[in-house]
Design an enzyme around this catalytic site. Structure first.
Site, PDB file in Angstrom:
ATOM      1  N   SER A 111       0.714  -1.272   0.202  1.00  0.00           N
ATOM      2  CA  SER A 111      -0.050   0.094  -0.091  1.00  0.00           C
ATOM      3  C   SER A 111       0.930   1.344  -0.146  1.00  0.00           C
ATOM      4  O   SER A 111       1.759   1.457  -0.884  1.00  0.00           O
ATOM      5  CB  SER A 111      -1.167  -0.144   1.246  1.00  0.00           C
ATOM      6  OG  SER A 111      -1.873   0.953   1.185  1.00  0.00           O
ATOM      7  N   ARG A 113     -13.082   6.712   8.336  1.00  0.00           N
ATOM      8  CA  ARG A 113     -12.481   5.135   8.233  1.00  0.00           C
ATOM      9  C   ARG A 113     -13.668   4.303   7.587  1.00  0.00           C
ATOM     10  O   ARG A 113     -13.331   3.433   7.045  1.00  0.00           O
ATOM     11  CB  ARG A 113     -12.556   4.797   9.702  1.00  0.00           C
ATOM     12  CG  ARG A 113     -11.782   3.540   9.971  1.00  0.00           C
ATOM     13  CD  ARG A 113     -10.577   3.190   9.252  1.00  0.00           C
ATOM     14  NE  ARG A 113      -9.789   2.138   9.541  1.00  0.00           N
ATOM     15  CZ  ARG A 113      -8.773   1.721   9.096  1.00  0.00           C
ATOM     16  NH1 ARG A 113      -8.117   2.666   8.439  1.00  0.00           N
ATOM     17  NH2 ARG A 113      -8.120   0.663   9.545  1.00  0.00           N
ATOM     18  N   ASP A 157      -8.776  -5.544  -6.105  1.00  0.00           N
ATOM     19  CA  ASP A 157      -8.456  -4.445  -5.332  1.00  0.00           C
ATOM     20  C   ASP A 157      -9.036  -3.014  -6.060  1.00  0.00           C
ATOM     21  O   ASP A 157      -8.893  -2.885  -7.317  1.00  0.00           O
ATOM     22  CB  ASP A 157      -6.863  -4.194  -5.380  1.00  0.00           C
ATOM     23  CG  ASP A 157      -6.470  -3.144  -4.445  1.00  0.00           C
ATOM     24  OD1 ASP A 157      -6.995  -2.392  -4.031  1.00  0.00           O
ATOM     25  OD2 ASP A 157      -5.361  -3.011  -4.066  1.00  0.00           O
ATOM     26  N   HIS A 188      -7.849  -4.982  -1.706  1.00  0.00           N
ATOM     27  CA  HIS A 188      -6.617  -4.364  -0.959  1.00  0.00           C
ATOM     28  C   HIS A 188      -6.073  -4.915   0.098  1.00  0.00           C
ATOM     29  O   HIS A 188      -5.023  -5.036   0.235  1.00  0.00           O
ATOM     30  CB  HIS A 188      -6.921  -2.757  -0.752  1.00  0.00           C
ATOM     31  CG  HIS A 188      -5.816  -2.039  -0.562  1.00  0.00           C
ATOM     32  ND1 HIS A 188      -4.847  -1.887  -1.415  1.00  0.00           N
ATOM     33  CD2 HIS A 188      -5.091  -1.448   0.608  1.00  0.00           C
ATOM     34  CE1 HIS A 188      -3.812  -1.177  -1.038  1.00  0.00           C
ATOM     35  NE2 HIS A 188      -4.166  -0.705   0.253  1.00  0.00           N
ATOM     36  N   ASP A 189      -6.931  -5.680   0.915  1.00  0.00           N
ATOM     37  CA  ASP A 189      -6.180  -6.163   2.341  1.00  0.00           C
ATOM     38  C   ASP A 189      -5.829  -7.558   1.915  1.00  0.00           C
ATOM     39  O   ASP A 189      -5.323  -8.165   2.960  1.00  0.00           O
ATOM     40  CB  ASP A 189      -7.358  -6.359   3.443  1.00  0.00           C
ATOM     41  CG  ASP A 189      -7.607  -5.007   4.161  1.00  0.00           C
ATOM     42  OD1 ASP A 189      -6.960  -4.117   3.878  1.00  0.00           O
ATOM     43  OD2 ASP A 189      -8.560  -4.954   4.908  1.00  0.00           O
TER      44      ASP A 189
END
Length: 577
Positions: free
Chosen positions: A283, A352, A524, A558-559
């Site tokens: 990232s 968040r 992603d 993405h994780d």
């Protein structure tokens, strides 16, 4: 507790020192003296150039826009108006003292945990404290900055280490974190207390004895990024000319990814590490790994960029802008000066939530939560077994998950750090035009410092070397270089269709002799896989014969770099060995 006085404090002064602290001095108190003052002011603290903040919002509300009939506020009655006119200056003073007295009372209740929450300030105060055993590198020299003509004063970097540095000092691996991670990447680190050592880190399954990054073979270092809030200097750090409690806040200068990596090189110098075995990041950390190999290629043996890019895509820029917008719209943000009061709890929570949506993928949400709702759970069924009425509050399980993630994050991370680091990600661009512009600006602002290299500079020219006398390539040389890149592009069949491929390749020429791993994830949405294809193809176009590219499937989005131990970990293990 004795009853609170209702008359002015100036009349009934307490016999003991008051328990409340006066408000911190406004930032205007720290303005440097004007040049017209005595020559002794030459040594006065001159802060780096702080970023330009957006203008204060002046929201207007017109209920007519919502189908309601708007009307002006009724004028006050003549009696009340006359009463105000007759109010003496002494009464005005008493009213101001009462207001201040109420504010002090509320602050005391909040600090003592007795706040009633009637005025909407029931949020807990954010606490972004590094693990107690985190090591710290304290720089003795200021750090020149790419976006400020004044350097950052001596700073500190929080870091942790695992494994042992060999006698040749050539087995060190530097791990770069994502935006919100601390330096605690794994448990059982060196020189840490037992309470911290036993706690799992954010990459626990990847780093350790016998794991993908084997600490039996490598000396692993992980830092908290400059600008962060887990021990490294950032907006929540003490302001140098202040009283030790006043914070930088938004006086902190604008940062770039390159500033963060240059601070890490200072740490490596402190540890006596001349060259890294590998620089690995995911990232935002993937951007740092590329930056580190660019500004000092002679000091990086291998580079791995996972779920990152060579230049920030506008989809990520837009998503991060949305996060900063909702955060800055929180009244408690107070243009960054919230450290003496209530932090922007609601803004951070919403930011968040937006970020969490970009970290995963739609199919993954479906697998985890489906369309399950709290109102349909067994506890919510009525006597006939029918579900409850759907709620406007979080009802879908994905809603409750996002609510929980936002609530937890806003209590553990600094809002200003999120703003600064996300903006640094937006500014990241390794194309030749962007790098040339940065080099010209930096080398002009800091003529006596080690140079920020031009894309055309040879490997020997870096931020670790003394200032060079050669100038960047001429227009003729630049034109020739572009022609060579275009020839390679005609022979090479790229997987990327990016129109910026040629310019990015020219910006990455200094990495052509460094083995590189680029890893992308098809699901992603924050860093789409096209950006990793672009980076891998750009590196190959430089003539780099050791570029390894993997494209992973799966639904984690993405994780994936945090969760897919088998594929991500396997790719890293193979690359390192």
């Amino acid at each position: 507790m004795p009853p609170r006085a209702t008359i002015p404090r100036s009349i009934q002064l307490p016999t003991t020192k008051p328990t409340w602290k006066p408000p911190k001095p406004h930032l205007a108190s720290y303005h440097p003296p004007s040049p017209s003052l005595s020559s002794s002011s030459a040594n006065h603290f001159v802060p780096p150039t702080s970023p330009q903040l957006p203008p204060r919002r002046k929201p207007t509300f017109n209920p007519g826009g919502f189908g309601l009939q708007s009307s002006p506020r009724p004028a006050p009655s003549p009696g009340s108006w006359k009463g105000k006119q007759k109010q003496t200056s002494r009464e005005v003073e008493l009213e101001e003292i009462r207001k201040r007295d109420d504010e002090i009372r509320r602050d005391e209740e909040r600090l003592e945990g007795r706040e009633s929450g009637k005025d909407g300030k029931e949020e807990a105060e954010a606490c972004y404290v590094p693990p107690p055993a985190t090591l710290h590198f304290h720089s003795t020299e200021p750090l020149p900055l790419l976006y400020s003509p004044q350097p950052l004063p001596p700073f500190q970097i929080a870091y942790e280490t695992w494994g042992q540095l060999n006698s040749a000092r050539d087995n060190a691996i530097l791990l770069h974190t994502g935006l919100s991670a601390s330096s605690h990447v794994a448990s059982r680190g060196n020189d840490v207390s037992s309470s911290t050592s036993s706690k799992p880190g954010w990459w626990e399954d990847f780093v350790g004895p016998g794991k993908s990054i084997d600490t039996d073979k490598f000396f692993v270092i992980c830092t908290n990024a400059l600008g962060g809030c887990f021990g490294s200097t950032g907006p929540s750090s003490p302001y140098p000319p202040g009283d030790g409690e006043t914070r930088w806040a938004t006086r902190f200068p604008m940062l770039s990814i390159h500033d963060m990596t240059r601070a890490q090189f200072d740490l490596l110098d402190h540890l006596g590490i001349e060259k890294l075995y590998a620089s690995i990041g995911s990232s935002m950390g993937g951007m740092q790994s590329i930056s580190m190999a660019y500004i000092a290629p002679e000091r990086v043996g291998r580079v791995a960029s996972i779920s990152a890019s060579g230049r920030s895509g506008l989809n990520g820029v837009g998503m991060r802008y949305a996060q900063r917008s909702v955060l800055m719209a929180d009244p408690n943000w107070n243009r960054g000066f919230y450290y003496d009061g209530v932090p922007p709890h609601n803004g951070m929570k919403l930011a968040r939530q937006i970020a969490t949506i970009t970290y995963r993928s739609g199919p993954e949400w479906e697998q985890r939560f489906g369309r399950q709702m709290l109102s349909e759970q067994e506890a919510a069924l009525d006597s006939n077994g029918d579900p409850d009425v759907p709620r406007l509050s979080p009802d879908f399980l994905i809603e409750t998950y996002l609510d929980h993630q936002g609530e937890r994050f806003c209590l553990t991370y600094d809002a200003n750090s999120m703003i600064y680091l996300s903006k640094a990600m937006d500014l990241f661009d390794m194309s030749s035009t962007a790098l040339t512009s940065l080099a010209k600006k930096f080398n002009s602002a800091y003529p006596s410092a080690n140079p920020f290299p031009f894309p055309s500079d040879p490997v020997g020219v870096s931020i670790s070397s003394s200032r060079h006398t050669t100038s960047p390539e001429s227009e003729a040389e630049k034109e020739l270089s572009e022609k060579e890149t275009k020839k390679k592009l005609k022979k090479f069949i790229p997987t990327s269709k990016s129109p910026h491929l040629s310019e990015l390749s020219q910006g990455l020429k200094r990495l052509r002799d460094i083995p590189a791993l680029v890893l992308g994830v098809q699901s992603d949405v924050l860093f789409p896989v096209e950006q990793q294809r672009e980076l891998a193809d750009a590196l190959k176009l430089t003539g780099n014969q050791n570029v390894t590219y993997y494209e992973l499937g799966g639904v984690w989005g993405h994780d994936t770099f945090l969760l897919d131990v088998q594929n991500v970990g396997g790719a890293i293990r193979g690359f390192l060995h």
